[in-house]
Design a protein around this motif. Structure first.
Motif, PDB file in Angstrom:
ATOM      1  N   ASP A 182     -42.685  34.555  -7.890  1.00  0.00           N
ATOM      2  CA  ASP A 182     -41.576  33.658  -7.574  1.00  0.00           C
ATOM      3  C   ASP A 182     -41.288  32.666  -8.698  1.00  0.00           C
ATOM      4  O   ASP A 182     -40.430  31.802  -8.547  1.00  0.00           O
ATOM      5  CB  ASP A 182     -41.892  32.890  -6.281  1.00  0.00           C
ATOM      6  N   TYR A 237     -45.532  44.971  -1.681  1.00  0.00           N
ATOM      7  CA  TYR A 237     -44.202  44.353  -1.727  1.00  0.00           C
ATOM      8  C   TYR A 237     -43.412  44.852  -2.934  1.00  0.00           C
ATOM      9  O   TYR A 237     -42.251  45.255  -2.812  1.00  0.00           O
ATOM     10  CB  TYR A 237     -44.345  42.833  -1.783  1.00  0.00           C
ATOM     11  N   ARG A 267     -34.667  34.030  -7.894  1.00  0.00           N
ATOM     12  CA  ARG A 267     -35.105  33.846  -6.506  1.00  0.00           C
ATOM     13  C   ARG A 267     -34.152  34.518  -5.526  1.00  0.00           C
ATOM     14  O   ARG A 267     -34.587  35.072  -4.510  1.00  0.00           O
ATOM     15  CB  ARG A 267     -35.275  32.365  -6.209  1.00  0.00           C
ATOM     16  N   ASN A 292     -34.920  38.225  -5.655  1.00  0.00           N
ATOM     17  CA  ASN A 292     -36.186  38.514  -4.977  1.00  0.00           C
ATOM     18  C   ASN A 292     -36.039  38.520  -3.454  1.00  0.00           C
ATOM     19  O   ASN A 292     -36.763  39.216  -2.751  1.00  0.00           O
ATOM     20  CB  ASN A 292     -37.245  37.488  -5.377  1.00  0.00           C
ATOM     21  N   GLN A 293     -35.084  37.750  -2.936  1.00  0.00           N
ATOM     22  CA  GLN A 293     -34.871  37.674  -1.491  1.00  0.00           C
ATOM     23  C   GLN A 293     -33.884  38.721  -0.976  1.00  0.00           C
ATOM     24  O   GLN A 293     -33.814  38.976   0.228  1.00  0.00           O
ATOM     25  CB  GLN A 293     -34.343  36.287  -1.114  1.00  0.00           C
ATOM     26  N   SER A 294     -33.123  39.321  -1.871  1.00  0.00           N
ATOM     27  CA  SER A 294     -31.944  40.087  -1.459  1.00  0.00           C
ATOM     28  C   SER A 294     -32.252  41.278  -0.557  1.00  0.00           C
ATOM     29  O   SER A 294     -31.488  41.570   0.362  1.00  0.00           O
ATOM     30  CB  SER A 294     -31.168  40.563  -2.691  1.00  0.00           C
ATOM     31  N   ALA A 334     -32.709  40.256   3.171  1.00  0.00           N
ATOM     32  CA  ALA A 334     -31.711  39.374   3.785  1.00  0.00           C
ATOM     33  C   ALA A 334     -30.444  40.155   4.105  1.00  0.00           C
ATOM     34  O   ALA A 334     -30.187  41.203   3.531  1.00  0.00           O
ATOM     35  CB  ALA A 334     -31.392  38.206   2.847  1.00  0.00           C
TER      36      ALA A 334
END
Length: 263
Positions: free
Chosen positions: A96, A148, A213, A216-218, A221
């Motif tokens: 992160d 992950y 960031r 990394n979340q995409s 979400a």
């Protein structure tokens, strides 16, 4: 640093921190001293805003052979879980980190060594680099965040192939499936990694951190969440001095602040 399991060097002029795994006689296998040193280094980098990019490499002829099996005398499930929880704190922080991370891989990147490369934004490899998730051979499962990162980098089907078969892949295959960005001759590896780090360090630190960031979340979400994140991030980016200066340089037709490809 003196001769330790990890060499930590920061170039004050460029803002590039270089972390060198330093147990070459053991193919830079991760023992407890190296894990502690990596944790301390990642925490230090996170706190030091003068550091603009990170290069991760291995001393000698290899990147990292994974965990040191000689130190894996785990007596209980609880002890094993605690061991990994301690490690995962700094691994998550590295993943992160809101600055570019470049891994320079020569020789073996096995097990946790392969996982460490997957935590980087760009992976450079020499033609002799070899990657492997060998955990099945010793009755273990991937760690250092590989559950992950690996499916996100190479896709689920290829991740199952690499984990279930524990087969080794060469640099060319690793590049073909997306685990390697560029293949570089051994004598140019460190210089090329530093060159790319220096180029990325010239980007807006705010925009880079926000974009990293968000990406990394995409995959976890939905569309609305990502659109909301885009709006908030762009509002912040619009307000930066970097953006204002970059626009002015564009209007004036002068040298841009951020330049790619690295030269």
């Amino acid at each position: 640093m003196s001769e330790t399991a990890l060499l930590y060097d920061v170039d004050a002029e460029t803002g590039i921190a270089t972390l060198t795994l330093n147990r070459p006689q053991q193919k830079n296998a991760l023992d407890m001293s190296m894990r502690i040193a990596l944790r301390e280094a990642v925490y230090a980098i996170r706190q030091d805003r003068s550091i603009r990019a990170v290069v991760l490499c291995g001393a000698g002829q290899d990147f990292c052979a994974g965990g040191d099996l000689r130190g894996m005398n785990v007596a209980s499930a609880e002890e094993g879980r605690n061991r990994l929880d301690d490690l995962h704190g700094w691994v998550a922080m590295l993943l992160d980190l809101d600055r570019p991370v470049i891994a320079a891989v020569d020789g073996v990147a096995y097990g946790a060594g392969f996982s460490l490369t997957l935590a980087a934004d760009f992976v450079l490899a020499t033609p002799r680099a070899r990657f492997c998730m060998p955990f099945m051979k010793v009755g273990l499962v991937p760690d250092c965040g590989a559950f992950y990162t690996l499916p996100r980098v190479v896709g689920l089907a290829r991740a199952k192939d690499l984990v279930f078969t524990a087969r080794e892949i060469q640099a060319e295959e690793a590049q073909r499936i997306g685990a390697v960005f560029e293949i570089v001759e051994q004598d140019r590896l460190r210089a090329r990694a530093t060159q790319i780090a220096a180029s990325l360090a010239g980007a807006s630190p705010v925009a880079f951190g926000l974009a990293k960031r968000a990406l990394n979340q995409s995959l976890g979400a939905d569309l609305r969440a990502m659109l909301d994140l885009e709006s908030a991030a762009q509002g912040i980016a619009f307000s930066t001095e970097f953006h204002r200066e970059a626009v002015q340089r564009f209007k004036d037709k002068t040298t841009p602040l951020f330049q790619w490809p690295p030269a």
